[in-house]
Motif scaffolding. Structure first.
Motif, mmCIF file in Angstrom:
data_model
loop_
_atom_site.group_PDB
_atom_site.id
_atom_site.type_symbol
_atom_site.label_atom_id
_atom_site.label_comp_id
_atom_site.label_asym_id
_atom_site.label_seq_id
_atom_site.Cartn_x
_atom_site.Cartn_y
_atom_site.Cartn_z
ATOM 1 N N THR A 84 0.828 -1.207 0.000
ATOM 2 C CA THR A 84 0.000 0.000 0.000
ATOM 3 C C THR A 84 0.859 1.252 0.000
ATOM 4 N N ALA A 85 1.860 1.274 0.874
ATOM 5 C CA ALA A 85 2.739 2.439 0.954
ATOM 6 C C ALA A 85 3.549 2.608 -0.328
ATOM 7 N N ALA A 86 3.973 1.498 -0.933
ATOM 8 C CA ALA A 86 4.739 1.578 -2.180
ATOM 9 C C ALA A 86 3.879 2.153 -3.305
ATOM 10 N N LEU A 87 2.641 1.697 -3.406
ATOM 11 C CA LEU A 87 1.744 2.214 -4.447
ATOM 12 C C LEU A 87 1.395 3.678 -4.192
ATOM 13 N N ALA A 88 1.169 4.031 -2.921
ATOM 14 C CA ALA A 88 0.885 5.431 -2.594
ATOM 15 C C ALA A 88 2.069 6.323 -2.951
ATOM 16 N N THR A 89 3.278 5.806 -2.755
ATOM 17 C CA THR A 89 4.478 6.562 -3.123
ATOM 18 C C THR A 89 4.541 6.781 -4.625
#
Length: 357
Positions: free
Chosen positions: A342-347
């Motif tokens: 999730t954090a990678a995609l949000a980044t």
């Protein structure tokens, strides 16, 4: 003295309101998929996944309602190698314990299907789906249906002779498809909520590191699928060395060599450690870099979240290994992996390259 009343925010246009509503719906479905991934980890770690030997998408919604039906399903389970080699003699009560977890896992999958289909029909009939979005929503629904079929394809592999668990290859396909479904749901929702590409100018060099970092995160998760499928976490329960070596002695024992990447416990666990370490170092570098050069905002928050979730996931992975994979910790490790994704995609979304004129 009279107080100044701030002006009310301008009401959203109909199109913007529809986009926000659909985004909230997709985020809710993505959250359900996240829970599904965690439930899948729990069923695998407790050996529950093979307890239901019938593929019944409709009638399987109801659990057994009589002692005779419980006995029939238990008799079916007693014909497979997992019972004969692992659980022989644990009785109907033991069967019921593993049955309920797998039944809950399958029921949750059906609920995800309804949570997607019913609002999709409602938005479609009322003409509230933005232009160009309908094909993607249809593809998402088909992906969800395919995931159910792939799940059964995976479970059926565990009924074969001399198998006490499912095929690692099918497990990774099942996990990978779940992550793809989650990722597309999340990305679509983020695009509806934040259609603008407003990354600050300082994000350009960060973008060049963010993409390979996200790739390493995904590779580490898929490598974790092979660790799970081979039960490789039950071996080499030391860190950072494996049997006193950085690279285990049996890393290349299989021939042809490529087979070591998917079928050799030593190589599979080492590769997962290596990919996780590389992903962690890149994510932490991104977080520190972003904290220094980015102003407060969505991009900076996403980078800091990526660094934090990766650090937590790495610590959980080491603890899971050292404690020889307790079911609760292994399930938590799998759930937090989705937080890292999730954090990678949000980044990646926050750092998107601005459109040229």
């Amino acid at each position: 003295m009279p107080f100044d009343v701030p002006p009310s925010p301008a009401p959203l246009s109909r199109d913007a309101a529809d986009r926000q509503a659909i985004a909230r719906w997709l985020l809710a479905v993505a959250g359900m998929v996240w829970v599904m991934v965690a439930l899948g980890g729990a069923t695998r770690l407790t050996g529950s996944g093979l307890s239901i030997m019938e593929w019944a998408p409709l009638s399987g919604t109801l659990p057994p309602l009589s002692h005779a039906e419980w006995q029939r399903l238990f008799d079916l389970y007693r014909t497979i190698p997992q019972y004969q080699l692992v659980n022989q003699g644990f009785g109907l009560e033991g069967f019921q314990r593993i049955f309920w977890l797998e039944w809950s896992h399958r029921l949750w999958g059906r609920l995800i299907g309804l949570a997607f289909l019913l609002p999709l029909i409602w938005f479609w009939v009322r003409g509230r789906i933005p232009a160009g979005l309908k094909p993607r929503l249809v593809v998402l629904f088909l992906l969800g249906g395919m995931q159910g079929a792939v799940g059964w394809f995976m479970v059926a592999s565990g009924f074969e002779a001399d198998r006490t668990a499912v095929s690692p290859y099918r497990l990774v396909v099942h996990l990978g498809l779940a992550l793809l479904l989650y990722g597309v749901l999340l990305w679509t929702a983020m695009t509806l909520r934040h259609p603008e590409r407003d990354a600050p100018a300082a994000a350009a060099p960060l973008r060049r590191l963010a993409h390979p970092t996200a790739g390493l995160v995904v590779l580490a998760m898929l490598a974790g699928g092979f660790v799970a499928g081979l039960k490789a976490g039950l071996d080499y329960n030391t860190f950072p060395l494996m049997d006193g070596r950085l690279v285990p002695a049996g890393y290349a024992m299989l021939s042809p060599f490529w087979l070591n990447f998917t079928a050799n416990i030593a190589a599979v666990q080492f590769n997962h450690r290596l990919l996780a370490t590389l992903a962690g170092l890149c994510a932490l570098a991104l977080a520190f870099w972003g904290a220094r050069v980015l102003p407060a905002g969505r991009a900076r928050t996403a980078l800091l979240a990526l660094g934090g979730t990766v650090a937590l996931q790495y610590a959980l992975g080491v603890a899971t290994l050292l404690l020889v994979v307790p079911a609760w910790l292994g399930t938590l490790h799998q759930a937090v992996a989705v937080a890292v994704l999730t954090a990678a995609l949000a980044t990646l979304h926050a750092l998107r390259r601005p459109r040229t004129a």
